[in-house]
Write a protein that holds these residues in place. Structure first.
Motif, PDB file in Angstrom:
ATOM      1  N   GLU A   8      -0.323 -53.726   0.999  1.00 19.08           N
ATOM      2  CA  GLU A   8       0.996 -53.746   0.367  1.00 19.08           C
ATOM      3  C   GLU A   8       1.457 -52.325   0.027  1.00 19.08           C
ATOM      4  O   GLU A   8       2.621 -51.976   0.203  1.00 19.08           O
ATOM      5  CB  GLU A   8       0.962 -54.600  -0.912  1.00 19.08           C
ATOM      6  N   LEU A   9       0.516 -51.504  -0.472  1.00 19.78           N
ATOM      7  CA  LEU A   9       0.813 -50.108  -0.783  1.00 19.78           C
ATOM      8  C   LEU A   9       1.290 -49.381   0.470  1.00 19.78           C
ATOM      9  O   LEU A   9       2.301 -48.659   0.440  1.00 19.78           O
ATOM     10  CB  LEU A   9      -0.430 -49.414  -1.358  1.00 19.78           C
ATOM     11  N   ASN A  14       5.447 -46.860   3.955  1.00 20.50           N
ATOM     12  CA  ASN A  14       6.167 -46.795   5.227  1.00 20.50           C
ATOM     13  C   ASN A  14       7.649 -47.133   5.096  1.00 20.50           C
ATOM     14  O   ASN A  14       8.474 -46.606   5.834  1.00 20.50           O
ATOM     15  CB  ASN A  14       5.500 -47.720   6.256  1.00 20.50           C
ATOM     16  N   SER A  15       7.975 -47.990   4.141  1.00 20.50           N
ATOM     17  CA  SER A  15       9.385 -48.383   4.003  1.00 20.50           C
ATOM     18  C   SER A  15      10.164 -47.476   3.052  1.00 20.50           C
ATOM     19  O   SER A  15      11.302 -47.113   3.333  1.00 20.50           O
ATOM     20  CB  SER A  15       9.489 -49.837   3.530  1.00 20.50           C
ATOM     21  N   ASP A  16       9.544 -47.087   1.930  1.00 24.25           N
ATOM     22  CA  ASP A  16      10.282 -46.376   0.879  1.00 24.25           C
ATOM     23  C   ASP A  16       9.921 -44.898   0.742  1.00 24.25           C
ATOM     24  O   ASP A  16      10.659 -44.138   0.109  1.00 24.25           O
ATOM     25  CB  ASP A  16      10.056 -47.055  -0.482  1.00 24.25           C
ATOM     26  N   TYR A  17       8.774 -44.494   1.277  1.00 26.00           N
ATOM     27  CA  TYR A  17       8.310 -43.109   1.131  1.00 26.00           C
ATOM     28  C   TYR A  17       7.882 -42.596   2.510  1.00 26.00           C
ATOM     29  O   TYR A  17       6.774 -42.085   2.694  1.00 26.00           O
ATOM     30  CB  TYR A  17       7.139 -43.034   0.145  1.00 26.00           C
ATOM     31  N   TYR A  36      -3.473 -40.980   6.323  1.00 25.69           N
ATOM     32  CA  TYR A  36      -2.498 -40.025   6.840  1.00 25.69           C
ATOM     33  C   TYR A  36      -1.408 -40.751   7.633  1.00 25.69           C
ATOM     34  O   TYR A  36      -1.639 -41.821   8.204  1.00 25.69           O
ATOM     35  CB  TYR A  36      -3.207 -38.959   7.693  1.00 25.69           C
ATOM     36  N   PHE A  37      -0.231 -40.142   7.617  1.00 24.46           N
ATOM     37  CA  PHE A  37       0.949 -40.763   8.198  1.00 24.46           C
ATOM     38  C   PHE A  37       1.719 -39.726   9.023  1.00 24.46           C
ATOM     39  O   PHE A  37       1.447 -38.535   8.950  1.00 24.46           O
ATOM     40  CB  PHE A  37       1.851 -41.329   7.088  1.00 24.46           C
ATOM     41  N   ASN A  38       2.704 -40.187   9.769  1.00 26.81           N
ATOM     42  CA  ASN A  38       3.593 -39.294  10.526  1.00 26.81           C
ATOM     43  C   ASN A  38       2.854 -38.373  11.503  1.00 26.81           C
ATOM     44  O   ASN A  38       3.283 -37.244  11.753  1.00 26.81           O
ATOM     45  CB  ASN A  38       4.455 -38.461   9.562  1.00 26.81           C
TER      46      ASN A  38
END
Length: 324
Positions: A8-9, A14-17, A36-38
């Protein structure tokens, strides 16, 4: 159960940050979560913007601990005996390091003339020239870029070393942080380009080769978490006192109140009693320390204007998952 909450985090991230590039969460010095993202990985450093200020606060504290600087009450102009104060500008003579550290120095502008500052051939002198004005010393006046850079000039004058050399020897190397080179930016286009460049690392320098103290440092989430953990540990790292506990206490207590927030020595204070404090950088870069819960959370983010507040993400979505 915790895995469902983590999913959920990550959905919320991914949707808001969506500009977050990395998160690291520690409790009692133990890593509980890292992701890690992006397209970023653990080895990619990010321009952490004003998180640089809090790191620089640590360097000033180390310089005081080592006797290079007498105290935070020392006058700014003590370090610039060659600087000529203009007639009618005697207010500058009373300004101290503490004023720079707590953002209570007065300046001759309402909003920073940063383009002129960057265009000048000596950023430290340009910043000194902008000290003073009509406001009183002691009133909060946040200086995102210009005023804090005077601390860079002070550290170089006090220690006789380049900032990066002093930082590497006394802070980065003991913590296993690698900031290996100076970053030279020649124009506005290069300033913008490095903000989200996955392959840039190091620390920006001014025209004199002095590392910036208010922005310009590139760190990984792991690097940021190490600095947060050092503060949570009272300045001790692997049984060695890196920064005095006294400096950390002074840095992370309220020196000036601003509505619901307080300010320490280049650290934001969210709860003076616990305490809970953070280094905050543009775009959503954060070193968050909750001393009661023994938690350190670092978030690295790519630059975007008006990024959503990370403290809300931490307090509402992250801490409840990992605080037990």
């Amino acid at each position: 159960m915790i895995q469902e909450k983590i999913k959920e985090l990550e959905k919320t991230i991914n949707s808001d940050y969506s500009n977050i590039s990395g998160i690291l969460i520690q409790k009692n010095g133990i890593k509980l979560y890292e992701n890690y993202f992006n397209g970023y990985t653990a080895i990619n450093a990010v321009h952490v913007f004003s998180v640089t200020k809090s790191v620089f606060s640590a360097l000033i504290g180390i310089a005081i601990d080592k006797g290079f600087i007498k105290s935070a009450d020392q006058k700014v102009l003590d370090f610039f005996p060659d600087y000529t104060v203009k007639a009618g500008e005697m207010i500058i003579q009373g300004i101290t390091l503490k004023n720079l550290l707590t953002m209570t120095a007065p300046y001759k502008y309402k909003s920073e003339p940063y383009e002129e500052f960057f265009a000048s051939d000596n950023w430290v002198n340009a910043a000194l020239d902008l000290l003073g004005g009509e406001k009183h010393t002691g009133e909060f006046m946040y200086s995102p870029i210009i005023g804090t850079h005077i601390l860079s000039g002070i550290l170089v004058r006090a220690t006789g070393q380049p900032v990066l050399d002093f930082a590497s020897e006394n802070l980065f190397s003991p913590l296993g942080i690698k900031v290996t080179r100076n970053v030279v930016l020649h124009n506005k286009e290069e300033h913008i380009a490095v903000m989200n460049d996955k392959n840039t690392s190091g620390w920006v320098v001014d025209p004199q080769g002095i590392n910036t103290s208010s922005w310009g440092l590139f760190l990984t989430p792991s690097d940021m978490a190490k600095i947060g953990q050092l503060y949570l540990n009272g300045g001790i790292w692997e049984n060695k006192q890196i920064i005095s506990e006294k400096w950390i206490e002074e840095s992370t207590k309220e020196h000036i109140r601003l509505d619901r927030l307080s300010y320490g020595y280049l650290w934001w204070i969210f709860d003076d009693k616990e305490p809970v404090y953070a280094a905050l950088g543009d775009g959503g870069n954060v070193i968050y320390v909750n001393t009661k819960k023994k938690m350190v959370i670092s978030i690295a983010s790519l630059f975007m204007p008006d990024a959503k507040d990370r403290i809300g993400l931490i307090m509402e979505h992250i801490e409840p998952i990992f605080e037990d």
